[in-house]
Every structure is written in C-alpha cells, then in structure tokens.
Design an enzyme around this catalytic site. Structure first.
Site, PDB file in Angstrom:
ATOM      1  N   CYS A   1     -11.644 -16.678  14.250  1.00  0.00           N
ATOM      2  CA  CYS A   1     -10.750 -17.200  13.176  1.00  0.00           C
ATOM      3  C   CYS A   1     -11.474 -16.238  11.851  1.00  0.00           C
ATOM      4  O   CYS A   1     -10.614 -16.021  11.007  1.00  0.00           O
ATOM      5  CB  CYS A   1     -11.102 -18.397  12.746  1.00  0.00           C
TER       6      CYS A   1
ATOM      7  N   GLU B   1       0.836  -1.244  -0.084  1.00  0.00           N
ATOM      8  CA  GLU B   1      -0.082  -0.081   0.040  1.00  0.00           C
ATOM      9  C   GLU B   1       0.884   1.436  -0.025  1.00  0.00           C
ATOM     10  O   GLU B   1       0.301   2.286   0.066  1.00  0.00           O
ATOM     11  CB  GLU B   1      -0.884  -0.021   1.157  1.00  0.00           C
TER      12      GLU B   1
ATOM     13  N   ASP C   1     -18.473   3.570  11.550  1.00  0.00           N
ATOM     14  CA  ASP C   1     -17.169   3.405  11.284  1.00  0.00           C
ATOM     15  C   ASP C   1     -16.516   4.504  10.197  1.00  0.00           C
ATOM     16  O   ASP C   1     -15.774   4.121   9.237  1.00  0.00           O
ATOM     17  CB  ASP C   1     -16.837   2.084  10.751  1.00  0.00           C
TER      18      ASP C   1
ATOM     19  N   THR D   1       0.471   1.283  10.654  1.00  0.00           N
ATOM     20  CA  THR D   1       0.526   0.985   9.243  1.00  0.00           C
ATOM     21  C   THR D   1       0.500   2.354   8.242  1.00  0.00           C
ATOM     22  O   THR D   1       1.071   2.291   7.091  1.00  0.00           O
ATOM     23  CB  THR D   1      -0.840   0.225   8.619  1.00  0.00           C
TER      24      THR D   1
ATOM     25  N   ASN E   1     -11.983   5.014   1.126  1.00  0.00           N
ATOM     26  CA  ASN E   1     -11.121   4.466   1.924  1.00  0.00           C
ATOM     27  C   ASN E   1      -9.662   5.106   1.697  1.00  0.00           C
ATOM     28  O   ASN E   1      -9.540   6.337   1.444  1.00  0.00           O
ATOM     29  CB  ASN E   1     -10.889   2.873   1.912  1.00  0.00           C
TER      30      ASN E   1
ATOM     31  N   ARG F   1       2.256   2.105   4.561  1.00  0.00           N
ATOM     32  CA  ARG F   1       1.925   2.738   3.511  1.00  0.00           C
ATOM     33  C   ARG F   1       2.957   3.796   3.407  1.00  0.00           C
ATOM     34  O   ARG F   1       2.874   4.897   2.497  1.00  0.00           O
ATOM     35  CB  ARG F   1       0.549   3.656   3.881  1.00  0.00           C
TER      36      ARG F   1
ATOM     37  N   CYS G   1      -9.934 -13.050   9.573  1.00  0.00           N
ATOM     38  CA  CYS G   1      -9.170 -13.590   8.577  1.00  0.00           C
ATOM     39  C   CYS G   1      -9.770 -14.482   7.583  1.00  0.00           C
ATOM     40  O   CYS G   1     -10.026 -14.352   6.261  1.00  0.00           O
ATOM     41  CB  CYS G   1      -7.703 -13.792   8.860  1.00  0.00           C
TER      42      CYS G   1
ATOM     43  N   MET H   1       0.740 -15.969  11.295  1.00  0.00           N
ATOM     44  CA  MET H   1      -0.495 -16.784  12.241  1.00  0.00           C
ATOM     45  C   MET H   1       0.002 -16.787  13.736  1.00  0.00           C
ATOM     46  O   MET H   1       0.701 -17.737  14.013  1.00  0.00           O
ATOM     47  CB  MET H   1      -0.670 -18.015  11.590  1.00  0.00           C
TER      48      MET H   1
HETATM   49 CA    CA Z   1     -12.329   1.428  11.357  1.00  0.00          CA
END
Ligand code: CA
Length: 696
Positions: free
Chosen positions: A620, A78, A314, A175, A401, A130, A623, A661
């Site tokens: 689980c 990204e 959100d 991120t 986004n 990013r 993902c 994981m």
């Molecule tokens: Ca959010």
C-alpha cells in the site's frame, strides 16, 4: 462504484465548427510542432511579442478545465502541448488526448483510450502522460497500458492502434510522448522498478507496422541484435534476468534529421544495486543510464555514451536531450546536451558520441569527477552501500528529473529545473525475490536520521532539500545565475527570443525570468501545481503562453510545505496567458477533512498488528504513504465509515478499479486486509494521541 466524467458528449464536440485561424504575416515560426518545439528540442521559441519589457502585463486569456476525471483522485498533468494550424493538442491523465481551439480554448474533440484503471497499479508514478506526436495529419499517443494509438488530427477518429508490449504479464507502462524519426514513430516504456526489460520500438507512421525494435539490455533468451551481444559482456554471468534488469526508455528521445540519428535516453537498472543485479559482482551493465544513438532507418546503433556505469542509485539518463551547435575549443561542434539524474551536465559530440564536457550542475558525491580522456566517472567508494548505509547526492529523484530543461541560442544558456538533495541508501537484507506487482528495487532510501546517521551527515555536504532554476553555461561548464528556492520540484522550462525564461512550480506560481540575469519579471499565482513545461505560439498577431497544471506524478505521495494543493483544491486545468489578460481566479480552498471515528472491534494483538504493518508497507505504501499527512491519495489513517465498510470490496474485489485503485486479491486475502485495517486503526489511534499531546 465507478465515476467517469466525460468532458462533453461526442455529438456536441463534433457540432463545433472547424475554423483555422491563420498566423499574422511577418510573425516568425508561430507554432509548436514537436515535443521540444522543433528538431533541436531546445524548447526555445523565436517569438518576441511577449518580452522582458512587457511581460509584467501578462494575464489570463482563458482556461481549459474539461479533463476526464475518474473517481475523486485527481492526477498529475505533465504534457507538453503541441500547436498546429490553430489547434492545441495535448494529453491529460489516463492517456486521454484533447484537441482545443488555440485562440479560445473551445474543445474540438477528445479521445479516451479507456485505459483499464487497474493499470495504475503498474505505474511507478501516477497515471500521467507527457504528450502526443503530430506527423502529416496524424496524432500519436502512447497509452498507460502499452498501446501506440494513431488518431486523425482533424476528427480525433482512431486510425489504428498497436500493442507495443512484449510481455503483458510484466508491469510495463507508457507515460512518455512518442517521437517522430523520419517516417517512423518511436515509443519506449516505463517499469524499471517493477521488473521489466527496456526497449524502444519504431513503427511505420502510416501503417503502424513494426519497423525495428532495440533492446537496451540483454535478457534471458538469445540475443536479438548485435548490440545486445555487445551489452551482454558487461553483465554478470548470474545476472538477475528474472527481475527484468531495467533500462527503460520512459521519456526522452531526440531525432536529428540531418544526421538521421535518433538519440535515446536509457533509464536505471532494476533492481537498483548493481551487485544484486549481477549476482554479487559490479559490472557496467550496458546500456543502462546511457545515451544511445540509433540509425533511425535500421535501428542499428551508431554510438553510445554511458553516464553512470554500474548504476546503483536510480540514475536514469532519460532526462531531455537538447541539440545545438556550440563553439567549443575554437570550432563549432554539433552537440547533444543532457542533465541526467546523476548530477553532471554532459556535452557530447552528437556525430561521434565523444564526451566534450561533464561538470556537476548540482551537489554530487557518488563520483568525484568524470575523466575527460576515458569519459568515465571516478565513482566514490562512499557511494557503494553494499556493506553499510551511505548518504549519496543526488537522491533517486535526481539532480534533474523529467520536467524538461530549455536552451536559448540567444543567451547560450541552458535552464535546468535543479533538485538539491541526498538520500540514505541501504540494501535489503537477505535474498532478493522478484515479486510481481511489487517495487523490486532491493534497496531502501530514506532521509538521513540525525540521531543515527550523525557520521554519514558529518561526512556529507550540509543536508538540503530544495528546488531551484539554474541557468547553466554549457560551454564554460558553470552556473550563470540561479533562482530563489521554490517548493520541491520546479516544473519544465520555456525559453523565448523575448529574453524570457518561464517556469511554474509546485506552489502554483508561474514565473517569468529575465533570461540573462535571472531577475523575476512577473509572478502569476494560479493555485495549482505546475509540473508541465509551458509552451508558446502566436495566432493573428497575439502571442500566447500555455501551460497545463495539476499536482500528481511522483510528488503525489506526500505534499511538502508550500504546495498549492495544501491550500487549494487540486484539479486538472490548462492555462493560456497573453498580454493584458485577466487575473487568474484561484480554485476553491481545501476544506478541512472531517475527523472520522476509528473503527473498533479490530484485532489489537501484536502479531496481527506487525503482520498488518508489513503488508501495508509492501503493498500500500507506494501510494498511500503519507501517515496522516496530506497527499494526493486518500488518507488511510482517516477512512470514512462507508469506505472502511467497503475496504474488502475495494482492495480485494476492485470496486474502485476504474478510478485507479486496482484489486489486490492476487497478493492479499481477507485475513490480510483485516490485519492491514487493524494496524492502520492502531497507528491512527497512536498518531491522534501524539498530535493531541501538548508539546513541552
Ligand atoms: Ca527509476
């Protein structure tokens, strides 16, 4: 079992000689120095060698493929690359930094912060990053596990690193790319859905010493600064500080050196419904979903503008913020533009925070309009889902986004990667616990079911799920042109003085549009999803367009029709294009997965299966959600016998921890994993029976 492929040995990397190609004389501003290219973050380049009359000749110059890969799961790419002095600097998955020759793609060095792979469990949306910031010969990167790292840009050697997290027991991640504000390096974090409280931290660029920290919402303790005290009055007396509150600054910040102001895009509330967050009441909850202007020297607030008071959907205001001077109302205004998730395109006076306009750039139903006098949205009762489920536009993915929009001062248009989709919101029944490591949203979202949601659908604009590029006129507040739909989502955008707008998408196609008309001038198929924004620069008279590629991030949990990753092997790669380049060699085709026999001897009693499904859903599904369908994560409905044998070693002991994981022994035991395996096997058996039944 641990697989870490190293792109090259350090000794080999350092043996490559350092040459600094210089730009041709007369070429305007050939570099890409800041995240959004320059301080305006317009993502607009003045380069014109590649332009609307010749872009049809665009072809591949070279690729860079030597990304650090862990295990067999490839990750999203990204990053916005930077280019300075002939070197490209960018990041890949796991916060690894790469420096490559901007003319040939040859690697200079790489830096791997060796993030603990188990940290991927704390990330909402993949082990992505990013990009880097560059300041006076030093590169800065924020790592997934919360460190701000300073590197010597020439050698890649570590200068210092500092822990930016206030509480390592909470699921904070980084991120986003750091930003430079004067002599400070500023970084935020992510984790609003996972129980954290948002803040940004500014560090001395030279020493890494903390200069100031701004909390975006109050917390359980005393107010750290006056703005927190101001915000506290907009939260319920019984606010759920135990769940963190959210307000994370996980992506956008823009620094205006003329005003000395740092604009910070603040994220959504956690948990999602404002009434759950505030002990049964709805409050505005400053500074959630807000743009906050901070004095970059002191960290004190100059102004704020809240896009979504009492956010319950959100609706982050973390989308990229672009600075421009626009003629509005007969005079030139210094503006800040943002197209946050909530679907309105905002134009603010960036000196005062005054709202200049807010018009919907996508379908919006949560509010009817934004009142220009008060600056507040008129929230629709039909968007509040406390009592019954509601279908709300936009979805939590937003009308836009993180893939950044661009703005061209030549066309006076903003180019927005727009999403058109509603989702059905409902609240979870019963009290809301804070569960460490869990997705603590206290709300459920799903596509509407035509059989049970007929009334919701009847009262809504026709259901859609599409991604388009829209050219938006910010002065007029309307769409100028829009692209044909592309697979959900389109990537970030580049605009150039060559009259071009360039964007890739999940189908692996990079498209160059005429910036004025939207006509498609060139399509290049790469076979790899493109989410990152392209950049451009020039060396020695040659202009390059560069874009990193690779599917991952939030869209990795289930592939939609048209995704390149359904057809071609998905792996991280960076493409460089130039005029008269070559065709792009497509990746290997995806080989169909063998159908493994389902394990037998597992419990089949209803209680065990029900327990297994519940545990799977809680731990689980975030993902491994794509029930037998293709996704970027391993298909649990078709485990190889070897992986099934190792199930407990992987889930309870962390055998694949470095690959991303994590172990789940803190919340699961061997009885639980048996129930999960039993439910997966039973569900896979039912799914296979269903798929082999001929349709009637
Ligand atoms: Ca959010």
């Amino acid at each position: 079992m641990m697989y870490i492929l190293r792109p090259c040995a350090i000794a080999l990397c350092l043996s490559i000689s350092f040459t600094t190609p210089s730009a041709a004389a007369g070429e305007p501003a050939p570099e890409w120095l800041l995240h959004g290219r320059d301080a305006t973050e317009q993502r607009y380049s003045p380069l014109t060698r590649i332009n609307r009359s010749n872009v049809a000749r665009l072809g591949l110059a070279w690729t860079f493929d030597d990304f650090v890969v862990r295990g067999r799961t490839h990750r999203g790419v990204e990053a916005t690359p930077l280019m300075h002095d002939g070197v490209l600097y960018f990041t890949g998955p796991w916060s690894v930094v790469y420096a490559i020759d901007a003319r040939s793609g040859a690697q200079r060095w790489f830096y791997d912060p060796e993030v603990d792979g188990a940290w991927a469990r704390r990330a909402c949306c993949d082990a992505v990053n990013r990009g880097v910031a560059l300041h006076k010969g030093t590169l800065y990167v924020g790592t997934l596990d919360g460190w701000l790292v300073a590197l010597d840009a020439h050698s890649g050697k570590l200068k210092w690193r500092v822990d930016t997290l206030i509480d390592r027991s909470r699921d904070y991640t980084i991120t986003g790319a750091p930003r430079i504000a004067g002599d400070h390096i500023v970084i935020g974090n992510g984790g609003a859905e996972l129980g954290v409280r948002g803040y940004v931290s500014a560090y001395d660029a030279g020493t890494g010493r903390l200069s100031w920290r701004f909390f975006t919402i109050p917390g359980p303790g005393p107010d750290e600064h006056p703005e927190v005290a101001l915000a506290r009055g907009t939260w319920g007396k019984d606010a759920r500080w135990d769940i963190g509150g959210g307000g994370t600054v996980w992506d956008s910040m823009t620094y205006d050196p003329d005003l000395g102001l740092l604009y910070v895009g603040v994220g959504n509330g956690g948990p999602w419904p404002a009434w759950v967050r505030n002990g049964g009441e709805r409050h505005d909850n400053l500074f959630l979903s807000s743009i906050v202007a901070l004095d970059a020297t002191t960290g004190r607030m100059a102004w704020y503008y809240q896009t979504t008071p009492g956010d319950s959907w959100d609706y982050t205001a973390t989308q990229n913020m672009i600075l421009a001077d626009l003629p509005i109302g007969g005079r030139t205004r210094k503006v800040l533009m943002q197209a946050p998730k909530n679907g309105f395109f905002y134009v603010l006076d960036r000196e005062s925070g005054e709202l200049l306009s807010a018009k919907p750039y996508t379908t919006v139903t949560w509010a009817s309009h934004v009142d220009p006098a008060s600056g507040k949205p008129a929230i629709s009762p039909g968007a509040l889902y406390a009592g019954s489920p509601k279908l709300v536009w936009p979805s939590p993915a937003g009308g836009h986004n993180w893939p950044p929009m661009a703005f061209s001062p030549q066309s006076s248009l903003a180019y927005i990667p727009v999403l058109e989709m509603p989702l059905r919101f409902s609240t979870d029944a019963g009290p809301t616990p804070y569960i460490p490591g869990d997705y603590n949203t206290a709300a459920t979202v799903s596509p509407p079911d035509p059989r049970t949601d007929a009334a919701l659908l009847g009262a809504s604009p026709p259901f859609a799920m599409q991604s388009v590029l829209k050219a938006w006129d910010p002065a007029a507040g309307r769409v100028s042109w829009q692209s044909a739909p592309m697979p959900y989502w389109g990537g970030g955008v580049l605009a150039t003085a060559g009259g071009l707008v360039v964007q890739g998408s999940a189908d692996g196609v990079l498209v160059a549009y005429d910036a004025s008309t939207g006509h498609v001038l060139k399509r290049i198929e790469t076979g790899l999803a493109i989410m990152a924004p392209p950049i451009t620069y020039a060396i020695g008279g040659e202009q390059y367009i560069v874009v990193p590629a690779g599917m991952g991030g939030a869209m990795k949990v289930g592939y939609f029709p048209g995704y390149a990753a359904l057809e071609y092997a998905n792996r991280e790669r960076l493409f460089a294009f130039r005029l008269d380049g070559k065709p792009v060699p497509l990746p290997d085709r995806v080989a169909p997965a063998p159908v493994y026999p389902l394990p037998d001897g597992l419990p089949t009693d209803p209680d065990t299966l029900a327990a297994g499904e519940k545990l799977y859903t809680r731990h689980c599904a975030r993902c491994h959600a794509a029930r037998g369908a293709k996704s970027g994560y391993p298909d649990l409905w078709n485990l190889s016998p070897a992986v099934d044998d190792a199930f407990d070693a992987i889930v309870l002991e962390g055998a694949l921890g470095q690959a991303g994981m994590a172990r789940f022994a803190d919340v699961l035991d061997a009885r639980d994993t048996l129930a999960i395996r039993a439910w997966l096997a039973a569900d896979a058996r039912a799914l296979r029976a269903h798929l082999s039944t001929p349709a009637r």
